[in-house]
Design a protein around this motif. Structure first.
Motif, PDB file in Angstrom:
ATOM      1  N   CYS A  67       0.831  -1.206   0.000  1.00 18.73           N
ATOM      2  CA  CYS A  67       0.000   0.000   0.000  1.00 18.73           C
ATOM      3  C   CYS A  67       0.866   1.258   0.000  1.00 18.73           C
ATOM      4  O   CYS A  67       1.788   1.391   0.825  1.00 18.73           O
ATOM      5  N   TYR A  77      -5.862  -1.404   1.233  1.00 19.99           N
ATOM      6  CA  TYR A  77      -6.331  -1.742   2.584  1.00 19.99           C
ATOM      7  C   TYR A  77      -7.683  -2.455   2.527  1.00 19.99           C
ATOM      8  O   TYR A  77      -7.936  -3.392   3.294  1.00 19.99           O
ATOM      9  N   ARG A 109      -7.545   2.367   6.105  1.00 20.01           N
ATOM     10  CA  ARG A 109      -6.492   1.857   6.983  1.00 20.01           C
ATOM     11  C   ARG A 109      -7.033   1.558   8.382  1.00 20.01           C
ATOM     12  O   ARG A 109      -6.740   0.504   8.969  1.00 20.01           O
ATOM     13  N   TRP A 112      -8.927  -1.601   8.456  1.00 20.20           N
ATOM     14  CA  TRP A 112      -8.000  -2.735   8.450  1.00 20.20           C
ATOM     15  C   TRP A 112      -7.458  -2.994   9.856  1.00 20.20           C
ATOM     16  O   TRP A 112      -7.431  -4.142  10.323  1.00 20.20           O
ATOM     17  N   ILE A 119       0.131  -3.759  10.080  1.00 17.69           N
ATOM     18  CA  ILE A 119       0.828  -2.993   9.043  1.00 17.69           C
ATOM     19  C   ILE A 119       2.329  -3.148   9.255  1.00 17.69           C
ATOM     20  O   ILE A 119       2.854  -2.856  10.337  1.00 17.69           O
TER      21      ILE A 119
END
Length: 508
Positions: A67, A77, A109, A112, A119
């Motif tokens: 990403c 995401y 994000r 997610w 991440i």
């Protein structure tokens, strides 16, 4: 959220092409049309890409999602969250930046993270069992080479022999032009959203896009109300240009074409142009060439009317012909120069190729009755610039050609551009690497000249001729591969594409 898991095939690729710059500013208007937020559009994009990945790679179990720090990363995401929810293991790498994420990407994000997603930094060690890569690094806003840190992750994605699905456009490919000024993802598949962008069809696109897929995200009706600046043309449109002939039509109805060229040592060029014109349906084709070429040409193709090029035969032929093609094998010596000087005074439809264009670059003029068919080298000479400038923005180069020289320009290459001075523009979405051999341009000149003789407008003749030419080559590539394809081979596969009414009857 709306289920977008419909089957996506090549047939869904639209013929309208839109500026990537325009689309970025129009997305809010598009969302308002549907009564949804931009974040909802992002969720739709991510869902469409996720379903495509599942359809293409149903056995994949561990996805790497890369990403970037923009809305393309936001799409990534969404894909990651949906994949994880489906039981797929996901490793997500995110580029770092001092700037905050755009609002919609930040929402994606956060969703997610709320789903217990992790991440990782870009330098995170890749697990050995990755079997699919999702490219959400850079989107359509890129207008220069990726930065070094971004280029590193792009190059790492390319190092692994894994399938890659690019979101909207392969990272590093300029969506507006098809140029690749730096590192670029070599995608296996590309899923583009809302509208087709020109950079996916021309320039270096074919090297990196892979199989192209499209999803309008429910905005088909909104796009119908807009006017697309560029058209994607392919064999599906040939029937609109080339209707069935009247049963009572005769050779005079189908046009008289004179083809001029074939200096010493270049008889093959003028022979291919002349025969291609016959195969594309011209009623009568006369060839004016060197006397030494007459016997070989008549022996090889007796349907051609072949004469020595002299001042008298040229005057008589220019009076006789409906359409003029000049350039194949013409040369740049006095013989060719004198012929071109006389031809340029004609007001009849004409096509200039090869050395006719090289001579035009020396003595420029502007006219509306001419189709020009330069390759990038010839275009560079016509515009007095480097080939790299032509290839960095092929649509702009074609536009500059017609602005300076008038008429219609066909800028040949992967993703040929056809442009007219009136503002029409098309990208030809056929053809293959096998066409990178001598004589292909001569065959194209004959085909387009024949269609001009059959009374197509210069722009339509150029579009239809380029499509038929490339589609005939695609048949050969499918049968025999691209290496070793000869220009004259196209004459054996051209007929179905200049007779599209037969195809439609077979499909009924």
């Amino acid at each position: 959220m709306t289920d977008l898991s419909l089957k996506i095939t090549a047939k869904s690729i639209p013929h309208s092409v839109w500026s990537a710059d325009w689309l970025r500013t129009a997305e809010k208007q598009a969302a308002d049309y549907l009564g949804v937020t931009l974040y909802e559009l992002m969720q739709r994009a991510g869902a469409a890409a996720f379903h495509l990945a599942r359809e293409l790679y149903p056995q994949s179990q561990h996805w790497l999602v890369a990403c970037g720090h923009g809305n393309n990363g936001g799409d990534g995401y969404v894909v990651a969250r949906l994949a994880q929810a489906a039981g797929i293991r996901v490793t997500l790498l995110a580029l770092e930046s001092d700037k905050p994420l755009p609002e919609e990407a930040a929402c994606a994000r956060d969703a997610w993270l709320d789903a217990a997603g992790v991440i990782h930094a870009p330098h995170h060690l890749w697990p050995e069992d990755i079997d699919l890569v999702i490219d959400g690094i850079l989107g359509t806003g890129l207008n220069s080479a990726p930065r070094d840190s971004t280029a590193e992750i792009i190059e790492k994605c390319n190092q692994y022999a894994l399938p890659v699905i690019a979101l909207d456009t392969p990272s590093g490919l300029l969506a507006e032009t098809g140029a690749t000024p730096g590192a670029v993802i070599k995608a296996t598949h590309t899923m583009t959203f809302i509208a087709l962008k020109p950079g996916l069809l021309t320039g270096k696109a074919r090297d990196v896009v892979g199989t192209l897929h499209f999803h309008a995200l429910g905005l088909e009706a909104w796009l119908t109300g807009q006017t697309a600046p560029v058209t994607r043309v392919d064999s599906a449109q040939l029937s609109g240009w080339l209707p069935a002939r009247r049963p009572t039509s005769h050779k005079g109805d189908n046009g008289r074409l004179v083809v001029i060229g074939g200096d010493h040592g270049t008889a093959g060029a003028i022979r291919m142009a002349g025969e291609a014109a016959l195969r594309a349906g011209a009623g009568l084709v006369r060839v004016l060439t060197r006397s030494e070429n007459i016997a070989p040409l008549v022996t090889a193709r007796p349907e051609l009317m072949v004469q020595e090029l002299t001042p008298h035969s040229l005057d008589e032929s220019l009076e006789w012909a409906d359409v003029i093609v000049i350039g194949p094998g013409l040369g740049q010596q006095e013989w060719g120069k004198k012929a071109l000087q006389k031809v340029e005074n004609s007001r009849k439809p004409m096509l200039w190729d090869a050395d006719a264009l090289n001579l035009l670059a020396i003595n420029p003029d502007k006219r509306q009755n001419r189709v020009m068919t330069p390759h990038p080298g010839e275009a560079a000479r016509l515009l007095n610039c480097a080939v790299s400038q032509i290839e960095s923005d092929r649509l702009l180069a074609a536009s500059c050609l017609v602005k300076r020289y008038g008429g219609v320009a066909v800028l040949k290459g992967a993703g040929t551009i056809v442009a007219s001075q009136s503002g029409q523009c098309a990208i030809v979405d056929v053809g293959n690497a096998g066409m990178g051999s001598g004589g292909m341009g001569d065959v194209l000149s004959g085909i387009v000249g024949a269609l001009l003789a059959q009374k197509l407008t210069p722009y339509d003749a150029a579009c239809a001729g380029c499509v038929a030419h490339g589609a005939a080559a695609d048949v050969l590539a499918h049968r025999f591969g691209t290496r070793g394809m000869l220009a004259s081979d196209l004459l054996s596969t051209l007929s179905p594409f200049v007779n599209p009414d037969l195809n439609s009857k077979e499909n009924d």
